[in-house]
Design a protein around this motif. Sequence first.
Motif, PDB file in Angstrom:
ATOM      1  N   TRP A 229    -104.138 -26.933 -34.018  1.00 47.62           N
ATOM      2  CA  TRP A 229    -103.009 -26.558 -34.894  1.00 47.62           C
ATOM      3  C   TRP A 229    -103.504 -25.569 -35.946  1.00 47.62           C
ATOM      4  O   TRP A 229    -104.548 -25.806 -36.576  1.00 47.62           O
ATOM      5  CB  TRP A 229    -102.461 -27.786 -35.607  1.00 47.62           C
TER       6      TRP A 229
ATOM      7  N   PHE B  81     -97.734 -26.258 -39.708  1.00 47.94           N
ATOM      8  CA  PHE B  81     -98.730 -26.078 -38.649  1.00 47.94           C
ATOM      9  C   PHE B  81     -98.072 -25.468 -37.419  1.00 47.94           C
ATOM     10  O   PHE B  81     -97.007 -25.921 -36.999  1.00 47.94           O
ATOM     11  CB  PHE B  81     -99.340 -27.431 -38.255  1.00 47.94           C
ATOM     12  N   THR B  82     -98.743 -24.469 -36.839  1.00 51.91           N
ATOM     13  CA  THR B  82     -98.267 -23.869 -35.593  1.00 51.91           C
ATOM     14  C   THR B  82     -99.183 -24.343 -34.469  1.00 51.91           C
ATOM     15  O   THR B  82    -100.410 -24.231 -34.567  1.00 51.91           O
ATOM     16  CB  THR B  82     -98.297 -22.334 -35.684  1.00 51.91           C
ATOM     17  N   ARG B  83     -98.558 -24.875 -33.421  1.00 51.00           N
ATOM     18  CA  ARG B  83     -99.392 -25.376 -32.311  1.00 51.00           C
ATOM     19  C   ARG B  83    -100.039 -24.211 -31.569  1.00 51.00           C
ATOM     20  O   ARG B  83     -99.403 -23.179 -31.338  1.00 51.00           O
ATOM     21  CB  ARG B  83     -98.543 -26.228 -31.360  1.00 51.00           C
TER      22      ARG B  83
ATOM     23  N   PRO C 276    -107.439 -22.621 -35.636  1.00 54.67           N
ATOM     24  CA  PRO C 276    -106.937 -23.904 -35.125  1.00 54.67           C
ATOM     25  C   PRO C 276    -107.923 -25.053 -35.337  1.00 54.67           C
ATOM     26  O   PRO C 276    -109.136 -24.860 -35.223  1.00 54.67           O
ATOM     27  CB  PRO C 276    -106.730 -23.645 -33.626  1.00 54.67           C
TER      28      PRO C 276
END
Length: 362
Positions: free
Chosen positions: A175, A168-170, A194
Amino acid sequence: MTPVEAPLETLLKAQIAASGPISLHDYMAACLLHPDHGYYTTRDPLGRAGDFITSPEISQMFGELLGLCIAQAWVDQGAPARFILAELGPGRGTLMADLLRATRAVAGFHAAAQIHLVEASPPLRAVQASTLADHKVTWAESIAGLPDDAPLYLIANEFFDALPIRQFTRHVDGWCETIVGVAQNALVKGYAAPTARADLAHRMDDTKPGDVVETRPDASPIMARIGTQISSHGGAALMIDYGNWRSKGDTLQGVQGHAFADPFAAPGHADLTAHVDFEALANAAAAPPTNIRATGLTDQGALLARLGIGARAERLSRNLTGAALENHLSATQRLTRPEEMGSLFKALALYPAHMPAPAGFD
Ligand SMILES: C[S@@+](CC[C@H](N)C(=O)[O-])C[C@H]1O[C@@H](n2cnc3c(N)ncnc32)[C@H](O)[C@@H]1O
């Protein structure tokens, strides 16, 4: 000449064309354990002739010292008359063979041990059967196949790094999960929209937008099972892997022929791993109501030093000369030196709260 497409690549592209992108977790799971085309399903990848080498394959001392650590924990807990001696992902069976040889002189240990190997790879099961031909061994597909009515003494070396991750990329709005799709007829990494994630609430303080975190959903039930059994019946578990106390950053890695490989280039033909988040392992095993303690994280080099690798290496070197001696010395250094595997690889142990921690751990 156009390179031949891997059969798994064709299957995954068809699946993505029919149903849309898949999660990195599902991509990794297919690459590693697809029943016909998975990396582990179709080969023995270990050793100098394979794709990578692990600590037990580097030196017999690794399995010997961990074996003595396990035997000491068994003695410390009153030498129960029957126990489950289990290994998760035993590779070629080398660690277990070295463990069993080193513990032959521990009175009652072999008679009390029921050896169980959790192994998903048919080719590696065959290698394990040959390596351990002198012992009675039972195999299980998953940890659910282990008897749960006795103390559990368990080792997992480079097992958890081979379980699929979610990534997961913030983002400012939540996310974004890493997904795998198709572009210009190639498998490519992308990002889902997200979403809010309650399971990542604890990562809001140590991350900022753009940071990547990884989770390993398949590890938690395994650790919960280990924790429950050790809490109910006693035992100890040693987990050794590369990683850290808390995962941060994109750690997905492909390896083929002892070199880094693009994880999306030839699915099923490269080993895919990611760093282990030991905090998540410890929390899944030692959650209430278990009566379990997790040790602090210990560098592999420090653990082996405390377990006596110096004396053991010196003893073995007495019978060696020439190239064999050189190999032995370089193997010792490879396992222990911080700039080799000594710091990258870490160890975590679990044990009953009312018992001493396994030898070699803080
Ligand atoms: C990197 S190898 C490590 C082998 C061995 N522990 C060593 O140190 O040499 C990973 C091992 O885990 C096994 N494995 C991977 N995923 C598995 C799963 N989901 N269930 C059971 N075994 C698995 C592989 O077949 C292999 O034996």
